[in-house]
Design an enzyme around this catalytic site. Sequence first.
Site, PDB file in Angstrom:
ATOM      1  N   GLY A 603       0.826  -1.196   0.000  1.00 40.88           N
ATOM      2  CA  GLY A 603       0.000   0.000   0.000  1.00 40.88           C
ATOM      3  C   GLY A 603       0.856   1.239   0.000  1.00 40.88           C
ATOM      4  N   GLY A 608       3.745   7.690   2.981  1.00 37.76           N
ATOM      5  CA  GLY A 608       4.835   6.893   2.460  1.00 37.76           C
ATOM      6  C   GLY A 608       4.330   5.560   1.950  1.00 37.76           C
ATOM      7  CG  ASP A 759      -8.047  11.614   6.779  1.00 34.59           C
ATOM      8  OD1 ASP A 759      -9.072  11.896   6.119  1.00 34.59           O
ATOM      9  OD2 ASP A 759      -6.970  11.289   6.265  1.00 34.59           O
TER      10      ASP A 759
END
Length: 805
Positions: A603, A608, A759
């Site tokens: 992923g 990053g 988020d």
Amino acid sequence: MGIMEDSWLVGRKEGIQCGQNLVLCFVSLDCGGTGNFTDELGLEWTPDDRLIDGKITNISVANETRKQYQTVRYFPADDRKYCYTLEVISRTRYLVRATFLYGNFDNNNVYPKFDISLGATHWATIVISDANTIELQELIFLALDPTISVCLSNATTGQPFISTLELRQFNGSIYLTQYESQFYLSISARINFGADSEAPVRYPDDPFDRIWVSDSLRKANYLVDVAAGTEKVSTNMPIDVSSGERPPQKVMQTAVVGRNGSLTYRLNLDGFPGFGWAFTYFAEIEDVGNKSRKFRLVLPGMPDLSKPIVNIEENAQGKYRLYEPGYYNISLPFVLNFRFGRTSDSSLGPLLNAMEINKYLKKNDGSVDGSVIASVVSLYSSTDWALEGGDPCLPVPWSWVQCNSDPQPRITKIELSGKNLTGNIPTNLTMLSGLVELWLDGNSLTGPIPDFSGCVDLKIIHLENNQLTGELPSYMAELPNLRELYVQNNKLSGTVPTGLLNNNLVFNYTGNINLHKGGNGGNHNKIIIGSSVGAGVLLIAIIASCLLMHKARKNYSKQGQLGHPMPAERLVSSLGDAAKDAAHCFTFSEIEDATNKFERKVGSGGFGVVYYGKLIDGKEIAVKVLTSNSYQGKREFSNEPPKFLAYVDLVSKLDEETFFLTLFHDACSFFLSNEVYFSMSRGIFFRNLVQFLGFCQEEGKSILVYEFMHNGTLKEHLYGPRTYERSISWIKRLEIAEDAAKGIEYLHTGCVPAVIHRDLKTSNILLDKNMHAKVSDFGLSKLAVDGTSHVSSIVRGTVGYLDPE
Ligand SMILES: *[C@@H]1O[C@H](CO)[C@@H](O)[C@H](O)[C@H]1NC(C)=O
Ligand SMILES: *[C@@H]1O[C@H](CO)[C@@H](O)[C@H](O)[C@H]1NC(C)=O
Ligand SMILES: *[C@@H]1O[C@H](CO)[C@@H](O)[C@H](O)[C@H]1NC(C)=O
């Protein structure tokens, strides 16, 4: 459940261990075991080998040598319930304890999730979250019947199983409450403060074999936020705990003292929020000379509940004596913060020896028909179907019964076709007033058909292929809802009531040599006939009885007033030494080895790239390599109050990933009592948050190591390639939403200061191999400081996932 007679249940005393005075009796069942044995505590274990259902198997778990944990009994994951029925003494209080050690018994590594119930009451949902950790549930109850049933049912993953089932009899009244006829007490916390080891105190120190958990046992989400200046104290002096079920002397001989004037703790309470029973136990065990020790309980946000000042010596009327203030009924949250604070005129800080918190669990009175059907079942006590145990309808019905969905259900169907029943049709069946279908065909039943005229809902009656005698009763023609009646191949005689021949009724009475159609005699095959209007008087009687019955039913449900009991869902996983192992410092070469030199990318995102890895011990990990530009800007924290800035200063980095890094780095080199560290490590070990395993900061790289989540992100399942591979059912979607909500709830309420994720989106909800959801990516989270007024209003997160506000 199929159990032979004369077992450890009804009718057999074997397996019951009684004290010398023959008053206190224990039952210790080693589920799946094969022989009797006495353990090192002196408890006598017996196997549950009289159980016909389920299978037994051996398990092997590292560091677990107790014989009762070398085996389990497991059951099919079907729609039945599997019950243990234990003999108890009516009007006596007991502790019942069930334990579950998965140990990968099915070689599947799918962690089971299923329900246990005590009689008709949903006791708990057992959620296994670690193959090698014992799940434990305890309940205190007042026995009202000569037996109790503990049933396993409703497997949603894996197969239901059980390791031990223990029954401990009390002889006093410490657990007497005014609610006990309607509520059980479900144990949430029973803590021995100042314990000298991690081992619990239990039998024989506690004659009732309660497990007093050591406060030094470091279990995730349990007993944190310890005030500075908290010290352990202990004594060898005998403590006068008086008689009864007060904590054993060994528990009272140790305590914690708040040298700086406060004792504070935070603990998660299984099953709460709700109403509970909470008691604290004090005994003055320090040499205090002429100094005074006075303190008060402070529950943040609950000023009214602060108890009067405690002065142990005065309240207990002497040193080394027990004083036990508490609340019989107090509303408690899931995350309990509490403090004992020294009063201004006291020279010594507070002292605490033990505490116990139990949740009130509303009893379900069970099916209205429970006692009626129990008397029927008792006539067939040697057959499997009669020994299924528990309530006929709850939590799931017996295999040969169907029930309606009332809070106190009624039996609507009896299906005993071909069960080799002999004798008369049990007359008690006629008392099942909600009966819609009755299937007794293909047995050897004799005698007359009893009076089912009270069962006005009866629609389908199967009595064919028996040896019933006597007449076909005339009330049958008056059953207002009857649509199908089968009585062929019996020995019935007389005439067929004309009402039955004028019905829109499927009716078969062939093969009864002496049964004749009214008037001209002769046998008829299946006859289908017109409408059913009975004699006026009878009709009125039926209507009246309907009304009465309705009224009675209404009253009953009002009285019962239950609804479904609150699921005592375990929110907490116990991860053993979790906190200590929280922040492992990985070396870069360890990470390289684990990821096979960053071979498999799984992923990527703003922070990053994520790589798959496997540690030497086989644990699968996700390795996040942070890119330097992933760090958040300084600006974000500029409006924060000093408390937060102090932390920020402390760690001198202003983004959270690095913030965490630094904290965990600190944690590596010395044992941190830092509040934030505890909050965060606890958060990260919460079951619905992705577990943080450690980090590496070497060779200019910042790397975070998390548990590996086999099923990727929720987003992939909803939109990506996995959509077709494995679509998610609605129930699963709900469970995922619930899991994620629990993770977020924990960040909001379980951490101080609270953490606001800010988020949350489907790509931040990860799924493990059992498709349990966990919230991940705290990269954008920020620490909110106590009190909502300080919450930063700067919008962060990903467009499309933000609240409109
Ligand atoms: C379990 O272990 C016992 C002794 O260790 C052995 O006798 C028994 O056969 C084993 N049972 C199963 C089902 O493997
Ligand atoms: C406890 O107190 C609350 C509020 O006063 C009440 O509603 C409840 O019935 C009481 N008992 C139990 C067992 O919850
Ligand atoms: C039926 O019951 C009789 C008498 O109890 C017994 O002898 C017979 O074996 C039973 N048959 C079956 C099939 O269970």
